[in-house]
Design an enzyme around this catalytic site. Structure first.
Site, PDB file in Angstrom:
ATOM      1  N   ARG A 159      37.544  30.426  53.524  1.00 47.66           N
ATOM      2  CA  ARG A 159      36.927  29.298  53.789  1.00 47.66           C
ATOM      3  C   ARG A 159      35.543  29.828  54.538  1.00 47.66           C
ATOM      4  O   ARG A 159      35.063  29.231  55.493  1.00 47.66           O
ATOM      5  CB  ARG A 159      37.682  28.449  54.724  1.00 47.66           C
ATOM      6  CG  ARG A 159      38.942  27.957  53.929  1.00 47.66           C
ATOM      7  CD  ARG A 159      39.178  26.534  54.817  1.00 47.66           C
ATOM      8  NE  ARG A 159      40.257  26.026  54.232  1.00 47.66           N
ATOM      9  CZ  ARG A 159      40.283  24.841  53.473  1.00 47.66           C
ATOM     10  NH1 ARG A 159      39.011  24.309  53.279  1.00 47.66           N
ATOM     11  NH2 ARG A 159      41.138  24.196  52.968  1.00 47.66           N
TER      12      ARG A 159
ATOM     13  N   ARG B 227      32.598  24.631  56.635  1.00 50.67           N
ATOM     14  CA  ARG B 227      33.307  24.196  58.205  1.00 50.67           C
ATOM     15  C   ARG B 227      32.525  24.909  59.357  1.00 50.67           C
ATOM     16  O   ARG B 227      32.043  24.074  59.898  1.00 50.67           O
ATOM     17  CB  ARG B 227      34.532  25.002  58.001  1.00 50.67           C
ATOM     18  CG  ARG B 227      35.520  24.352  56.967  1.00 50.67           C
ATOM     19  CD  ARG B 227      36.812  24.896  57.214  1.00 50.67           C
ATOM     20  NE  ARG B 227      37.820  23.965  56.686  1.00 50.67           N
ATOM     21  CZ  ARG B 227      39.241  24.031  56.850  1.00 50.67           C
ATOM     22  NH1 ARG B 227      39.660  24.945  57.742  1.00 50.67           N
ATOM     23  NH2 ARG B 227      40.071  23.213  56.094  1.00 50.67           N
TER      24      ARG B 227
ATOM     25  N   ARG C  98      25.552  19.622  53.828  1.00 52.45           N
ATOM     26  CA  ARG C  98      26.375  18.867  53.152  1.00 52.45           C
ATOM     27  C   ARG C  98      26.200  17.319  53.749  1.00 52.45           C
ATOM     28  O   ARG C  98      26.890  16.468  53.245  1.00 52.45           O
ATOM     29  CB  ARG C  98      27.824  19.074  53.538  1.00 52.45           C
ATOM     30  CG  ARG C  98      28.586  19.976  52.729  1.00 52.45           C
ATOM     31  CD  ARG C  98      29.050  19.407  51.471  1.00 52.45           C
ATOM     32  NE  ARG C  98      29.753  18.064  51.599  1.00 52.45           N
ATOM     33  CZ  ARG C  98      31.007  17.964  52.210  1.00 52.45           C
ATOM     34  NH1 ARG C  98      31.667  19.185  52.330  1.00 52.45           N
ATOM     35  NH2 ARG C  98      31.496  16.953  52.475  1.00 52.45           N
TER      36      ARG C  98
ATOM     37  N   ASP D  94      36.911  23.224  45.192  1.00 54.29           N
ATOM     38  CA  ASP D  94      38.093  22.842  45.914  1.00 54.29           C
ATOM     39  C   ASP D  94      39.212  22.910  45.198  1.00 54.29           C
ATOM     40  O   ASP D  94      38.907  22.802  43.698  1.00 54.29           O
ATOM     41  CB  ASP D  94      38.056  21.327  46.342  1.00 54.29           C
ATOM     42  CG  ASP D  94      39.201  20.629  47.309  1.00 54.29           C
ATOM     43  OD1 ASP D  94      39.051  21.215  48.675  1.00 54.29           O
ATOM     44  OD2 ASP D  94      40.211  20.308  46.702  1.00 54.29           O
TER      45      ASP D  94
ATOM     46  N   TYR E 253      50.326  17.972  46.059  1.00 51.78           N
ATOM     47  CA  TYR E 253      49.474  17.024  46.289  1.00 51.78           C
ATOM     48  C   TYR E 253      49.881  15.560  45.219  1.00 51.78           C
ATOM     49  O   TYR E 253      49.721  14.450  45.492  1.00 51.78           O
ATOM     50  CB  TYR E 253      48.137  17.347  46.016  1.00 51.78           C
ATOM     51  CG  TYR E 253      47.726  18.210  47.296  1.00 51.78           C
ATOM     52  CD1 TYR E 253      47.511  17.550  48.630  1.00 51.78           C
ATOM     53  CD2 TYR E 253      47.342  19.515  46.913  1.00 51.78           C
ATOM     54  CE1 TYR E 253      46.959  18.316  49.303  1.00 51.78           C
ATOM     55  CE2 TYR E 253      46.803  20.339  48.308  1.00 51.78           C
ATOM     56  CZ  TYR E 253      46.848  19.673  49.339  1.00 51.78           C
ATOM     57  OH  TYR E 253      46.185  20.370  50.480  1.00 51.78           O
TER      58      TYR E 253
END
Lengths: 362, 362
Positions: free
Chosen positions: B43, B47, B56, B92, B167
């Site tokens: 990551r 972030r 973003r 992702d 998920y």
């Protein structure tokens, strides 16, 4: 050996003989032969039981922990329904924090929230030792329960210093415990004093419960599985050891449990536990190897298995019983590898208790 | 050995020689001597970087993954800033699901949400294999990146079948994966078909990335640490193995990572990984023992350490480097034990890269 010496050395004194002394649960804690493997469930009181949801209606969580008659009823509900081998006292790990004056509330859907987090040396002053007079409702509730339970043992409990520290430093539940670990790594002296004070509060809370009549105690270190073994040994184990030492002289079995603690099982036993709780990630025969001889084990069915059909639950329960053979002739307490969750079918839990009893006859 | 045979046997083919072939990162993946221990951060793209948050702004997560120029810029940001030894492709794990037609969105503060969860045999029909034409923006973005990165390797990635299944079955992020495990335990045939189909999608997604030019791939099984070893072996490992086998013939290093996977490290290596990622709970020397010879290791500084003062970060980083000596002469890729978190100071990460480089000179 005098009681003082026992407490000082961390050695457990001879077990106290109460009405529950010869129960399967307490015999298993002492690794004595049992008629069947005893079983209870973490969080059996509450959550999934309709009678619990009904009786709690409109009563905030922390308030419910302070009403002895209500605590008695909630604690008894799963014993009546499931025929488990032990009752676990209905309370919450933040109750002793509240009792010494910390402004904490349990918010539905969130968890414990601390109004003013503990982050400085000055903040530590707010953490004074807990005295019996701080929690008269605990003493009263346990008195009522012991009278009612007879030969069924009652387990008292408390949160361990690391887990309590995490709530206090973060200000509430936390995924990564970043502020907590920042203090632990970056301000080791402040951290040591914080967990030492929490050890005193926790020990005080357990002593009150033992004096009031519980037959065993479980120290929950819910979050400690987020630590590497070296950090646990250095920064947490001394405080947890202090708690276990402080209650050693009473001679009641001391259980220690955390989630995701595969790497810590040996150390958690060494901290002073007589029984080490194991989550479902580590098979019991491997847990026995890590914990070493002289300790009982508690666990460790994956709670999610309870959402599968009965035949699967029974197959997986049998696997747990089989894996427990490695512990030796006795010394296994059947439990889930973590607490009962809200959506669980109470009937599935009742059937599981009966299944474990039937399939572990000696 | 022909490529076909390599893929069939799960053996890795001879490494493909691109511009990054002799980079420290790829050499470490192959357990060849390195000038210094390579380092990158899971990551790292996103972030915690202000330049990421800026670029973003106003663009939904999944949309940002489909804009090649944007993906290129976000992927490059941490390489420029931190001087890490590898870039990780910005994407992702649900992108391939979206690409085959699953209605999925990534909701800020929640995570991936599936409009219609997959729970029946009929639902499985919605999971068709992924073709290169489904993700032209991936091929384009990787082309742009490889041209720009030169000798810096680019790591491609995908979510592993278990994590994707969780998920899809739960309908979103889940704490206990209860519905997922209920299917796994209670409907093993349906489950096996589900993860098999997901293995095909994942393998297809990785193939697209490799064909487009990535130098290595990482298979993320974020949630698999919630399984006991026997369940992993029975219900998950066949699908993960299928993914690794499918890309073996390309000869790019295959990394496998999950959180809380201490009990699974050996099996995750056996599934076909050339590099096993380790979280911070298991010291690297112990991880090396569990994984066995012939594999490189990646990890494993506790991400929370980054919130402590620099001196502490350096002490803990040194402990990781020291523990890695057990792996042997080479074969260690420095990383965090889990991803970068939003509040992390980017400068602390940059300093950590320099520290690892300086303190691992061969």
């Amino acid at each position: 050996m005098s009681e003082t010496t026992a407490a000082q050395t961390g050695q457990q004194a001879p077990a106290r003989r109460g009405a529950a002394y010869d129960s399967a649960f307490l015999r298993a804690c002492r690794r004595e032969p049992v008629p069947h493997t005893p079983v209870w469930f973490m969080r059996q009181a509450g959550r999934s039981l309709p009678e619990y949801l009904k009786i709690r209606e409109g009563i905030p969580m922390l308030e419910s922990c302070m009403r002895p008659e209500l605590v008695k009823e909630i604690t008894l509900q799963p014993v009546r329904r499931h025929k488990v081998d032990a009752a676990i006292f209905f309370s919450d790990i933040v109750v002793p924090l509240k009792a010494v004056g910390i402004d904490v509330d349990i918010k539905p859907g969130i968890g414990p929230v601390i109004a003013d987090p503990i982050r400085t040396r000055e903040d530590l002053q707010r953490l004074r030792p807990l005295e019996p007079d701080d929690v008269p409702y605990i003493t009263e509730a346990i008195g009522l329960l012991v009278a009612e339970l007879g030969s069924t043992p009652l387990i008292g409990f408390a949160g361990a210093p690391y887990t309590l520290a995490s709530y206090l430093v973060e200000g509430g539940p936390s995924k990564n415990h970043e502020r907590t670990k920042a203090m632990m790594y970056g301000e080791p002296e402040l951290w040591a004093e914080l967990v030492d004070r929490l050890a005193d509060i926790t020990a005080g809370f357990l002593k009150v419960q033992i004096e009031a009549g519980v037959s065993a105690v479980q120290l929950f270190d819910s979050w400690v599985g987020s630590l590497a073994p070296d950090d646990y040994r250095r920064s947490v184990m001394p405080a947890s050891t202090k708690v276990f030492d402080a209650v050693a002289s009473y001679g009641v079995p001391r259980i220690h449990f955390g989630v995701g603690t595969g790497e810590l099982l040996g150390l958690m036993g060494q901290a002073g536990a007589d029984v080490v709780g194991v989550d479902w990630r580590v098979p019991l025969h491997e847990a026995a190897r890590r914990v070493g001889p002289g300790k009982a084990l508690q666990g460790n069915l994956d709670p999610a298995v309870l959402f599968a059909p009965t035949s699967v639950i029974e197959t997986k329960a049998r696997e747990v019983l089989h894996s427990a053979c490695a512990i030796g002739e006795s010394g296994h307490i059947f439990n889930l590898g973590h607490g009962v969750t809200p959506g669980m079918d109470p009937d599935a839990l009742s059937r599981l208790v009966a299944f474990v009893h039937e399939n572990s006859q000696r």
